[in-house]
Design a protein around this motif. Sequence first.
Motif, mmCIF file in Angstrom:
data_model
loop_
_atom_site.group_PDB
_atom_site.id
_atom_site.type_symbol
_atom_site.label_atom_id
_atom_site.label_comp_id
_atom_site.label_asym_id
_atom_site.label_seq_id
_atom_site.Cartn_x
_atom_site.Cartn_y
_atom_site.Cartn_z
ATOM 1 N N ASN A 10 0.846 -1.198 0.000
ATOM 2 C CA ASN A 10 0.000 0.000 0.000
ATOM 3 C C ASN A 10 0.878 1.243 0.000
ATOM 4 N N LEU A 11 0.798 1.985 -1.098
ATOM 5 C CA LEU A 11 1.703 3.121 -1.279
ATOM 6 C C LEU A 11 0.945 4.444 -1.261
ATOM 7 N N ALA A 12 1.473 5.409 -0.502
ATOM 8 C CA ALA A 12 0.983 6.785 -0.641
ATOM 9 C C ALA A 12 1.926 7.466 -1.625
ATOM 10 N N VAL A 13 1.388 7.930 -2.733
ATOM 11 C CA VAL A 13 2.202 8.637 -3.725
ATOM 12 C C VAL A 13 1.663 10.063 -3.769
ATOM 13 N N VAL A 14 2.465 11.010 -3.255
ATOM 14 C CA VAL A 14 1.957 12.366 -3.028
ATOM 15 C C VAL A 14 2.921 13.406 -3.599
ATOM 16 N N GLY A 15 2.403 14.633 -3.713
ATOM 17 C CA GLY A 15 3.256 15.745 -4.141
ATOM 18 C C GLY A 15 2.876 16.268 -5.507
ATOM 19 N N PRO A 16 3.354 17.473 -5.838
ATOM 20 C CA PRO A 16 2.940 18.129 -7.084
ATOM 21 C C PRO A 16 3.364 17.395 -8.352
ATOM 22 N N HIS A 17 4.363 16.494 -8.245
ATOM 23 C CA HIS A 17 4.791 15.754 -9.433
ATOM 24 C C HIS A 17 4.335 14.286 -9.416
ATOM 25 N N ALA A 18 3.472 13.913 -8.461
ATOM 26 C CA ALA A 18 3.065 12.506 -8.365
ATOM 27 C C ALA A 18 2.337 12.046 -9.629
ATOM 28 N N ASP A 43 1.150 6.000 -12.375
ATOM 29 C CA ASP A 43 0.975 4.841 -13.261
ATOM 30 C C ASP A 43 2.121 3.847 -13.055
ATOM 31 N N GLY A 44 3.340 4.381 -12.939
ATOM 32 C CA GLY A 44 4.510 3.515 -12.730
ATOM 33 C C GLY A 44 4.390 2.734 -11.432
ATOM 34 N N PHE A 45 3.989 3.413 -10.360
ATOM 35 C CA PHE A 45 3.907 2.740 -9.050
ATOM 36 C C PHE A 45 2.744 1.756 -8.984
ATOM 37 N N THR A 77 2.154 -0.434 -11.014
ATOM 38 C CA THR A 77 2.634 -1.755 -11.449
ATOM 39 C C THR A 77 3.304 -2.512 -10.295
ATOM 40 N N TYR A 78 3.511 -1.818 -9.162
ATOM 41 C CA TYR A 78 4.182 -2.464 -8.018
ATOM 42 C C TYR A 78 3.301 -2.602 -6.783
ATOM 43 N N GLY A 79 2.208 -1.841 -6.686
ATOM 44 C CA GLY A 79 1.375 -1.920 -5.486
ATOM 45 C C GLY A 79 0.119 -1.082 -5.647
ATOM 46 N N LYS A 80 -0.633 -0.984 -4.540
ATOM 47 C CA LYS A 80 -1.871 -0.200 -4.548
ATOM 48 C C LYS A 80 -1.516 1.242 -4.209
ATOM 49 N N VAL A 81 -1.959 2.167 -5.048
ATOM 50 C CA VAL A 81 -1.539 3.565 -4.902
ATOM 51 C C VAL A 81 -2.671 4.417 -4.351
ATOM 52 N N ASN A 82 -2.348 5.168 -3.288
ATOM 53 C CA ASN A 82 -3.258 6.198 -2.791
ATOM 54 C C ASN A 82 -2.614 7.539 -3.155
ATOM 55 N N TYR A 83 -3.182 8.214 -4.155
ATOM 56 C CA TYR A 83 -2.576 9.434 -4.676
ATOM 57 C C TYR A 83 -3.230 10.667 -4.076
ATOM 58 N N LYS A 84 -2.399 11.554 -3.527
ATOM 59 C CA LYS A 84 -2.875 12.864 -3.070
ATOM 60 C C LYS A 84 -1.903 13.923 -3.595
ATOM 61 N N MET A 85 -2.434 14.999 -4.162
ATOM 62 C CA MET A 85 -1.540 15.935 -4.847
ATOM 63 C C MET A 85 -0.656 16.744 -3.903
ATOM 64 N N GLY A 86 -1.107 17.024 -2.690
ATOM 65 C CA GLY A 86 -0.250 17.739 -1.729
ATOM 66 C C GLY A 86 -0.102 19.229 -2.028
ATOM 67 N N CYS A 87 -0.101 19.578 -3.298
ATOM 68 C CA CYS A 87 -0.024 20.970 -3.761
ATOM 69 C C CYS A 87 -0.896 21.071 -4.996
ATOM 70 N N GLY A 88 -1.494 22.234 -5.214
ATOM 71 C CA GLY A 88 -2.314 22.413 -6.414
ATOM 72 C C GLY A 88 -1.479 22.378 -7.680
#
Length: 748
Positions: free
Chosen positions: A388-396, A418-420, A422-433
């Motif tokens: 379970n991955l949190a992928v965050v930030g303006p470039h996520a 998209d890249g991540f 392929t390796y796990g479940k992604v919870n994406y939050k932008m963190g910045c507009g």
Amino acid sequence: MEVSDFAFCDSSLPYSVRVKDLVDQMTLSEKVNQLGNLAYGVPRLGLPKYEWWSEALHGVSNVGPGTFFDDVVPGSTSFPTVISTTASFNESLWKKIGQAVSTEARAMFNLGRAGLTYWSPNINVVRDPRWGRAIETPGEDPFIVGRYAVNYVRGLQDVEGHENYTDLNSRPLKVSSCCKHYAAYDVDYWLGIDRTSFDARVHEQDMVETFLRPFEMCVKDGDVSSVMCSYNRVNGIPTCADPKLLNQTIRGEWDLHGYIVSDCDSIDVMVNKHKFLGDTNEDAVAQTLKAGLDLDCGIFYPNFTANAVKQGKVREGDIDKSLKYLYTVLMRLGFFDGSPNSKYKSLGKDDVCTKENIELATEAAREGIVLLKNDNDTLPLHSAKFKNLAVVGPHANATSAMIGNYAGIPCQFTSPIDGFKTYGKVNYKMGCGDVICRNETFVFPAVQAAKYADATIILAGLDLSVEAESLDRENLTLPGYQTQLINQVAQVAKGPVILVILSAGGVDISFAKDNTNIKSILWAGYPGEEGGQAIADVVFGNYNPGGRLPLTWFENDYVNMLPMTSMPLRPIDSLGYPGRTYKFYNGSTVYPFGYGLSYTQFNYKLTSTQRSIRINLNKFQHCRSIDYTDSARKPPCPGVLINDLTCDDQFSFEVEVQNVGERDGSEVVIVYSTPPEGIAASYNKQVIGFQRIFVAKGGSEKVKFDLNVCKSLGIVDYAANSLLPSGGHTITIGDSGISFPVHVYLEH
């Protein structure tokens, strides 16, 4: 008379004869109509129009009117930006990308969607960390910039089997390449100072040692077919109107086989921004033509050159000379006779965005990623453990940010999320507009996501809204609330936190380097259309990073020490200005030039060295004095002019690189030289060679360096003389701790 009866159509005649015949048949007004980037052609001679302006900085681009995308060719492969590709320190990769790009360019030309002349690469040295165009360049070391130029140009231009030609003016070209922006161009827009009015006050020593060196390598070793002069003035003279820079140097000393073109609207800039010599439009075109400028990216030449001739300000013969250079290049490209290689004729839509090219773009992105920090060997992550991955930030979810500028339309995008995936479940939050990150309301959801994730990947950094053509930076920090986002996420994250920076220039991320909650840091540059896949592959260990920084990452305080407009590279003690680039800067850094870690460990062993070189001077080769510090002992023959030597002496050594870690990996072996002790105002060290090698775990590879004595051990003194100093030069192998002396003896 039939068009085919003209002598210029007779392919059995030499190009020089054909080109003269073509030019001699034109009237003055027809001639000047061919001197802008859009050459209008001469219908009565059957000469078609031609658009000279196309770009291929890191893939075929639609910047410039010569190239476009549509339903027939919807996109082309967008490789990593140049700064990222340079970080691979892999010369064969640089050339291979050039070959892939020129194949796509030829295919698009066959389909009527592109030209044959590409105004790339940009080979300006990054002198100041604020420069907005670092993204387009191969970094801060003139030798590496030059080697990048040679390899990329060879990749674009060389026709297989025709690399070594007796008459280089008739050597066939796959596409024509252009090294730009000549010279001492590295201020775009900083605190109101604009590139179109900037006068770079440059010492001749810096000119020879730093600003001209990559261009000389590009012309002499790359045999490039074009050079572009820049907007700025150098010591009062616009570069496009300087006969010393153009006719005497590029064409005279370096023997360019090709044409010289202006940066777009440079002549207009010269008249209206530099107000050079109070020139009229006709004066300006006369100045630039006589200085050696053959082609105007713009309309000044077509509009004002005929009048300049009529007013007696320039000769028609000067126009003829330029046209001959231009048409010779088009003949070498097969514009008149068809493709210079039968294979090129059959290239079409299926040769653009091929599986192989997309894989090459992915591989280039992987090779350019630099591992900056990896506490407790946190990376690589194992997908079995970190699901379970949190992928965050303006470039996520970065897409267009990854391809930077001078990019076309990519074949496809693989974003980091998209890249991540392929390796796990992604919870994406932008963190910045966005990258500017002025709205902190997005920070909290990213912090919440990190609390529950097995691992958190933060993707932060810069983009073209911060560093770009016409936009220099004022500081070296992350924009807006990005620092707050990173620190708050790191504070509460359940699993390990990995920070990935997308940028061209260095960023002062000392806070993250020192934060023990941030276990690993990667720099991914601007990694091209497949960047997201490459980043995920590195984080999860499918690829072991081996890239190195092609730029020093300075602390932010560096920008408070000196203005961007101060051109000298050496420190200016009287003003308290520090030196520039790793060659002349002695202060502390966030990460030094050439830095980069791996998931494995390498040991170096010197297996053979040559420690002395004796050069017997004849009676025409005179010893020259060199400035030494007061305490230094001066040798009897301090140095000799390199121009007085045959310069065929080599010195060699071999290094064994052992992989003593648990994983296969690539290692970049960088070799530096330092001049003999006591020479005043010299550089700390400079790169003289590098190789990227793959070493299997438990294995070892031997790397041999055969280096030219003049090129590797020469210095440039304050009077801009290139000298070979006698005495003990120090050779250092990367950060291995290995260094050894090479003693040069100059004897009569």
